[in-house]
Write a protein that holds these residues in place. Structure first.
Motif, short mmCIF file in Angstrom:
data_model
loop_
_atom_site.label_atom_id
_atom_site.label_comp_id
_atom_site.label_asym_id
_atom_site.label_seq_id
_atom_site.Cartn_x
_atom_site.Cartn_y
_atom_site.Cartn_z
N LEU A 13 0.82 -1.21 0.00
CA LEU A 13 0.00 0.00 0.00
C LEU A 13 0.86 1.26 0.00
CD1 LEU A 13 -2.92 -0.94 2.40
CD2 LEU A 13 -2.87 -0.95 -0.09
N LYS A 14 2.07 1.16 0.52
CA LYS A 14 2.98 2.30 0.46
C LYS A 14 3.27 2.67 -1.00
CE LYS A 14 5.71 1.89 4.72
NZ LYS A 14 7.07 1.60 5.25
N LEU A 15 3.39 1.65 -1.85
CA LEU A 15 3.64 1.90 -3.27
C LEU A 15 2.47 2.67 -3.88
CD1 LEU A 15 4.87 -1.67 -4.31
CD2 LEU A 15 6.28 0.28 -3.65
N VAL A 16 1.26 2.23 -3.57
CA VAL A 16 0.06 2.87 -4.11
C VAL A 16 -0.02 4.31 -3.63
CG1 VAL A 16 -2.46 2.80 -4.19
CG2 VAL A 16 -1.14 0.66 -4.26
N ASP A 17 0.20 4.51 -2.32
CA ASP A 17 0.10 5.86 -1.75
C ASP A 17 1.16 6.80 -2.36
OD1 ASP A 17 -0.81 7.78 0.43
OD2 ASP A 17 1.32 7.56 0.94
N ALA A 18 2.39 6.29 -2.47
CA ALA A 18 3.47 7.13 -3.01
C ALA A 18 3.22 7.47 -4.48
CB ALA A 18 4.81 6.42 -2.85
N ALA A 19 2.75 6.49 -5.24
CA ALA A 19 2.47 6.73 -6.66
C ALA A 19 1.34 7.73 -6.83
CB ALA A 19 2.14 5.41 -7.35
N ALA A 20 0.31 7.63 -5.97
CA ALA A 20 -0.83 8.53 -6.07
C ALA A 20 -0.41 9.96 -5.74
CB ALA A 20 -1.93 8.07 -5.14
N ARG A 21 0.48 10.12 -4.77
CA ARG A 21 0.89 11.47 -4.38
C ARG A 21 1.88 12.08 -5.37
NH1 ARG A 21 3.33 11.79 1.09
NH2 ARG A 21 3.93 9.59 0.87
N ALA A 22 2.80 11.27 -5.87
CA ALA A 22 3.83 11.79 -6.79
C ALA A 22 3.32 11.89 -8.22
CB ALA A 22 5.06 10.90 -6.73
N SER A 82 3.94 10.00 -10.47
CA SER A 82 4.96 9.51 -11.40
C SER A 82 5.72 8.38 -10.72
CB SER A 82 5.94 10.61 -11.81
OG SER A 82 6.77 10.97 -10.72
N LEU A 83 6.22 7.44 -11.53
CA LEU A 83 6.99 6.34 -10.97
C LEU A 83 8.31 6.82 -10.39
CD1 LEU A 83 6.35 3.56 -13.66
CD2 LEU A 83 5.28 3.80 -11.41
N SER A 84 8.94 7.78 -11.09
CA SER A 84 10.23 8.26 -10.61
C SER A 84 10.08 9.01 -9.29
CB SER A 84 10.87 9.17 -11.65
OG SER A 84 10.03 10.29 -11.94
N GLY A 85 9.01 9.81 -9.17
CA GLY A 85 8.78 10.55 -7.93
C GLY A 85 8.45 9.62 -6.78
N ALA A 86 7.64 8.58 -7.07
CA ALA A 86 7.29 7.61 -6.03
C ALA A 86 8.51 6.83 -5.58
CB ALA A 86 6.21 6.67 -6.55
N ALA A 87 9.35 6.46 -6.56
CA ALA A 87 10.56 5.72 -6.23
C ALA A 87 11.49 6.56 -5.36
CB ALA A 87 11.27 5.28 -7.51
N LYS A 88 11.61 7.82 -5.66
CA LYS A 88 12.47 8.70 -4.86
C LYS A 88 11.92 8.86 -3.45
CE LYS A 88 14.59 13.30 -4.93
NZ LYS A 88 14.71 14.59 -5.68
N ALA A 89 10.61 8.98 -3.32
CA ALA A 89 9.99 9.13 -2.00
C ALA A 89 10.21 7.90 -1.13
CB ALA A 89 8.50 9.42 -2.15
N SER A 126 1.33 12.48 -19.28
CA SER A 126 1.38 13.51 -18.23
C SER A 126 1.61 12.93 -16.84
CB SER A 126 0.08 14.32 -18.24
OG SER A 126 -1.04 13.47 -18.00
N GLY A 127 1.72 11.61 -16.75
CA GLY A 127 1.97 10.96 -15.45
C GLY A 127 0.98 9.87 -15.15
N LEU A 128 0.98 9.42 -13.93
CA LEU A 128 0.08 8.35 -13.52
C LEU A 128 -1.31 8.91 -13.24
CD1 LEU A 128 2.41 6.44 -11.01
CD2 LEU A 128 1.96 5.87 -13.40
N LYS A 129 -2.31 8.20 -13.75
CA LYS A 129 -3.69 8.61 -13.53
C LYS A 129 -4.43 7.45 -12.87
CE LYS A 129 -7.85 10.21 -15.87
NZ LYS A 129 -8.49 10.54 -17.18
N PRO A 130 -4.99 7.66 -11.67
CA PRO A 130 -5.68 6.56 -10.99
C PRO A 130 -6.87 6.05 -11.78
CG PRO A 130 -5.25 8.37 -9.47
CD PRO A 130 -4.95 8.88 -10.85
N THR A 131 -7.03 4.76 -11.84
CA THR A 131 -8.22 4.15 -12.44
C THR A 131 -9.34 4.16 -11.39
OG1 THR A 131 -7.62 1.95 -11.65
CG2 THR A 131 -6.75 2.62 -13.80
N GLU A 132 -10.49 3.63 -11.78
CA GLU A 132 -11.61 3.57 -10.83
C GLU A 132 -11.23 2.71 -9.63
OE1 GLU A 132 -16.29 2.13 -10.60
OE2 GLU A 132 -15.27 2.24 -12.54
N ALA A 133 -10.54 1.59 -9.89
CA ALA A 133 -10.09 0.73 -8.79
C ALA A 133 -9.08 1.46 -7.92
CB ALA A 133 -9.47 -0.56 -9.35
#
Length: 305
Positions: free
Chosen positions: A6-15, A17-24, A53-60
């Motif tokens: 869930l940390k991955l999901v949270d970091a990706a949603a906030r950043a 981007s994959l690179s921003g989430a990875a850095k966080a 333009s980056g990661l966009k959350p799906t409905e799930a």
């Protein structure tokens, strides 16, 4: 469910981007990408669309992201109070003891106090098993083992007994040093109760022609009665040998030498203060071993002058 996923999901949603989430999260971008995809495969739903333009959350993803954020906030709150938890841990350890074990500890108070550091100790008088489940007592010192596997017993030493008389009584009754002591001398005993020194009562019953006419249910009173010149009595050697008005008339009695145990609940044992108290009490018993077993003095098997 693993919070690391869930940390991955949270970091990706906030950043976003994959690179921003990875850095966080302080991991590499390929590692994060692989783990996020594996998590999506495991739940059977795509959580993000990868767009220019980056990661966009799906409905799930939109359904799961708030829950992941809530878990992060709770984890952060737990991390904030971590430094204060040590200060909120147990600082007072209550030890259930009878008057004999209390005497062992108080006779060596300077050593006990040095080992306890800043932990406070309360000695609670008790001759029976205490209810460790209620958490009203952390430790108990007894010679018998607990009857439930929720309690742990650690042997800390042995406690020996012998027969004592006052110096004045021994001077007036030379038979205290002979086998004739059982019939020729007055004896002091214990109340006929299974709770109060039953082994000592059995030892006396096997040797005396009649029950002692003066009895008590505490070793402190027994020692005082012996010192008054009332007769012979059984007391712990470390108490009798240190009394200036008493003389030991027999060697230590193997049949009345019993192991001493500290009893503690399995859960309570994890408390740092409880572990420290156990070690401090064990050190006292180790230091007292020669006195508890009567190894410091030898009985002079002749009549007192």
């Amino acid at each position: 469910m693993n919070w690391d996923d869930l940390k991955l999901v949270d970091a990706a949603a906030r950043a976003r981007s994959l690179s921003g989430a990875a850095k966080a999260l302080d991991i590499s971008q390929p590692q994060l990408s692989r783990r996020l995809k594996a998590f999506e495969d495991r739940v059977g739903a795509r959580l993000f669309d990868r767009t220019p333009s980056g990661l966009k959350p799906t409905e799930a993803g939109q359904r799961l992201i708030p829950l992941a954020a809530d878990m992060r906030q709770r984890a952060d709150a737990a991390a904030r109070i971590m430094p204060d938890l040590a200060g909120a841990s147990l600082r007072v350890v209550r030890v259930a003891v009878d008057e004999v074990r209390a005497r062992v500890l108080t006779d060596m108070y300077p050593l006990l106090d040095d080992r306890l550091k800043d932990i406070e100790l309360e000695l609670i008088s008790s001759h029976s098993h205490v209810d460790h489940q209620s958490r009203s007592i952390e430790l108990q010192i007894r010679n018998c083992l607990p009857e439930t596997d929720t309690l742990i017993a650690r042997k800390i030493g042995d406690l020996a007994y012998s027969v004592y008389a006052s110096k004045s009584y021994a001077a007036a009754h030379p038979s205290v040093f002979e086998e004739a002591r059982y019939s020729a001398c007055s004896w002091l005993g214990f109340t006929p109760d299974d709770l109060w020194y039953p082994a000592h009562n059995r030892w006396l019953a096997e040797r005396l022609p009649a029950p002692p006419r003066l009895r008590t249910n505490t070793m402190t009173t027994m020692m005082n009665m012996i010192a008054s010149g009332s007769g012979l009595g059984l007391i712990p050697i470390f108490m009798g040998d240190r009394h200036p008005d008493l003389v030991r008339v027999m060697e230590p009695l193997p049949e009345l030498t019993n192991p001493e145990h500290i009893i503690v609940h399995r859960d309570v044992r994890r408390e740092p203060a409880v572990r420290l108290a156990i070690e401090a009490i064990s050190d006292v018993y180790r230091h007292m071993t020669p006195h508890l077993l009567g190894l410091q003095t030898q009985v002079k098997m002749t009549a007192a002058e």
